[in-house]
Design an enzyme around this catalytic site. Structure first.
Site, PDB file in Angstrom:
ATOM      1  N   GLU A 286       0.868  -1.320   0.033  1.00 47.07           N
ATOM      2  CA  GLU A 286       0.120  -0.033  -0.010  1.00 47.07           C
ATOM      3  C   GLU A 286       0.858   1.254  -0.076  1.00 47.07           C
ATOM      4  OE1 GLU A 286      -1.822   3.218   0.595  1.00 47.07           O
ATOM      5  OE2 GLU A 286      -1.674   2.478   2.831  1.00 47.07           O
ATOM      6  N   CYS A 320      -2.387   8.753   3.824  1.00 46.87           N
ATOM      7  CA  CYS A 320      -2.440   8.417   2.269  1.00 46.87           C
ATOM      8  C   CYS A 320      -3.791   8.623   1.769  1.00 46.87           C
ATOM      9  CB  CYS A 320      -1.880   6.988   2.182  1.00 46.87           C
ATOM     10  SG  CYS A 320      -2.621   5.589   2.877  1.00 46.87           S
TER      11      CYS A 320
END
Length: 515
Positions: A286, A320
């Site tokens: 990720e 993020c």
């Protein structure tokens, strides 16, 4: 009997009782400042001469702890331990493994404010953000324990009168978990226990900026009954320890959360088959996002402005999932732009210890310098509405910054900044707004503020992100409710906190018995 999963509630710090408990927890954590923390390999505490120095980003003179630093030799020692322990751990009862997670969750829940206080100190998190991080760590433990129980007997497949067929999952082997500094507890805990509860052994290399909280997790797991050597704590430099373990022929999978630069490098290195390696390494990666909130001309404009500001500047934009772009329909552009500026001016950045600021610091000098470089770029690309300044004399503080009237192709609109900077642009209609929202290399989160049902369905179909939200901000996914993970350069499409996440850490096996 295991009760049904429900996410951990958040703490209301407007209540004096909760506020006082948090202040007491901060005092307790302050008493531990400056301690030394060893590596943990096979249950053995190993102290090294070289240390990682973890500091408070809000007060860089305050040392959180001195953490022993692993090197290649110690990484190899940890690999040998994990590889050996795997032979017994892989056959352990999944119920036993899940019970460790449930016990660990209970321990953390009893000491919730203490762990949140660690996050305030080591991660520079405001109370609300720290509390949510701790709650998410508890959620990962509870959710993945239940998911393992659901998967332990496999999945039903069809049989015939002449045969009995079964399909079940088996663990992969030794996993290298490289965790980030931004969700220093939640993501670190979630990625580690997902690998462990599925029957794998783990080499945990936490972010060098925040290694102390990972040691605290190790203490909890040991107290909860985790056998020695199943998870090995080996903080160390990525270029030495990280690369060595990613390349290692006995590494079976790598779980990484962090920057695109490092993530793509790991993906590439893991693809190479080394001498003695008899599998293709699996990667669970990720990386990040360039996340957009789209505002339609049929929208609650106050909700739109609040959503942009909260999503852009929560934890100083160091998520993020943070909103770093807003694409606003030209009919309402000026109104939303003005309101975003007003709301942003009400925010302040400062030491999160006393909970009087919406924002804390950014994580370190490197982050501060990078973000301020982007601020200078933004001044050339658009109109600076708010902010644009910082102060790194005591801690690494950057004021919330808003740029407007940007070209969708501007660097501020395309590159991940990972700080309290948001760019605003306009679109002539909703279709163009979605097109602009999709024009980055990422695909993690996004939000659409609209009361037009047809436009919602259009976005549901065409807005290419892993997590899409309507009429709310684009951050704060909850484990088990909004499985989290993105597309394209945001990662390998795994959904943390989702029903199929654990399967990435296992492989399917079919057995057929003839009658």
């Amino acid at each position: 009997m295991v009760v049904p999963y429900k996410h951990e509630p958040f703490t209301d710090f407007t209540l004096e009782e909760n506020r006082q408990e948090m202040l007491n927890a901060l005092k307790k954590v302050e008493a531990d400042l400056g301690k030394e923390y060893p590596l943990i390999i096979g249950g053995e505490r190993i102290t090294t001469e070289e240390k990682i120095v973890s500091v408070n980003p809000a007060n860089k003179e305050e040392v959180i702890g001195y953490v022993s630093k692993a090197n290649k030799d110690l990484a190899e020692k940890a690999m040998q331990v994990a590889d050996s322990i795997f032979e017994t751990w892989r056959t352990s009862d999944p119920k036993f493994r899940a019970d460790i997670l449930f016990r660990a969750a209970a321990i953390i829940r009893r000491r919730k404010h203490e762990f949140s206080a660690h996050l305030v100190k080591e991660g520079g998190k405001p109370w609300k953000e720290a509390d949510a991080d701790t709650a998410e760590a508890i959620d990962f433990l509870e959710y993945y324990g239940r998911q393992m129980l659901a998967l332990k007997d496999g999945v039903k497949v069809e049989s015939r009168p002449i045969e009995y067929n079964q399909y079940h999952y088996i663990p992969l082997g030794v996993g290298v978990v490289i965790s980030p500094w931004n969700f220093l507890f939640a993501i670190m805990a979630g990625t580690t226990v997902a690998a462990m509860v599925t029957g794998n052994t783990v080499l945990l290399k936490p972010a060098s900026a925040t290694p102390v909280i990972a040691y605290k997790l190790m203490e909890v797991l040991e107290e909860a009954g985790l056998p020695a050597g199943v998870i090995n704590y080996i903080p160390g430099p990525g270029g030495e320890v990280g690369d060595y373990l990613v390349d290692h022929p006995r590494t079976r999978f790598v779980s990484f959360t962090g920057s695109r630069e490092v993530g793509t490098r790991i993906f590439e290195r893991a693809a190479k088959v080394h001498e003695g390696q008899k599998w293709l390494k699996r990667t669970i990666i990720e990386m990040g996002g360039k996340d957009t909130i789209v505002v339609d001309n049929e929208a609650d404009l106050e909700l739109a402005a609040q959503s942009i500001v909260q999503s852009a500047f929560g934890f100083s934009g160091q998520k993020c999932s943070a909103c770093s772009r807003a694409v606003i329909h030209e009919d309402v552009y000026d109104q939303v732009k003005a309101r975003v500026a007003e709301l942003t001016k009400e925010l302040s950045a400062g030491n999160p210890h006393d909970n009087s600021h919406f924002m804390g610091p950014v994580i370190d000098q490197g982050a501060y310098d990078k973000i301020m470089e982007y601020v200078e770029i933004g001044k050339k690309e658009g109109e600076l509405l708010v902010g644009g300044d910082g102060d790194d004399s005591k801690g690494w503080f950057i004021n919330p910054t808003v740029f407007a009237d940007l070209d969708p192709e501007a660097r501020i609109m395309q590159e991940e900044i990972f700080g309290p900077v948001v760019g605003i642009t306009k679109a002539k209609d909703f279709t163009e707004a979605i097109k602009i929202a999709n024009n980055t290399e990422y695909g993690l989160t996004g939000a659409v503020i609209t009361n037009n049902r047809a436009h919602q369905e259009q976005a549901r179909r065409d807005f290419h992100v892993g997590n899409l939200y309507f009429n709310r901000g684009c951050t704060a996914a909850i484990v088990g409710y909004q499985p989290f993970g993105g597309f394209n350069m945001s990662g390998t499409d795994s959904k943390a906190g989702g029903p199929d996440y654990l399967i990435h850490h296992m492989q399917g096996k079919t057995t057929s018995e003839m009658f």
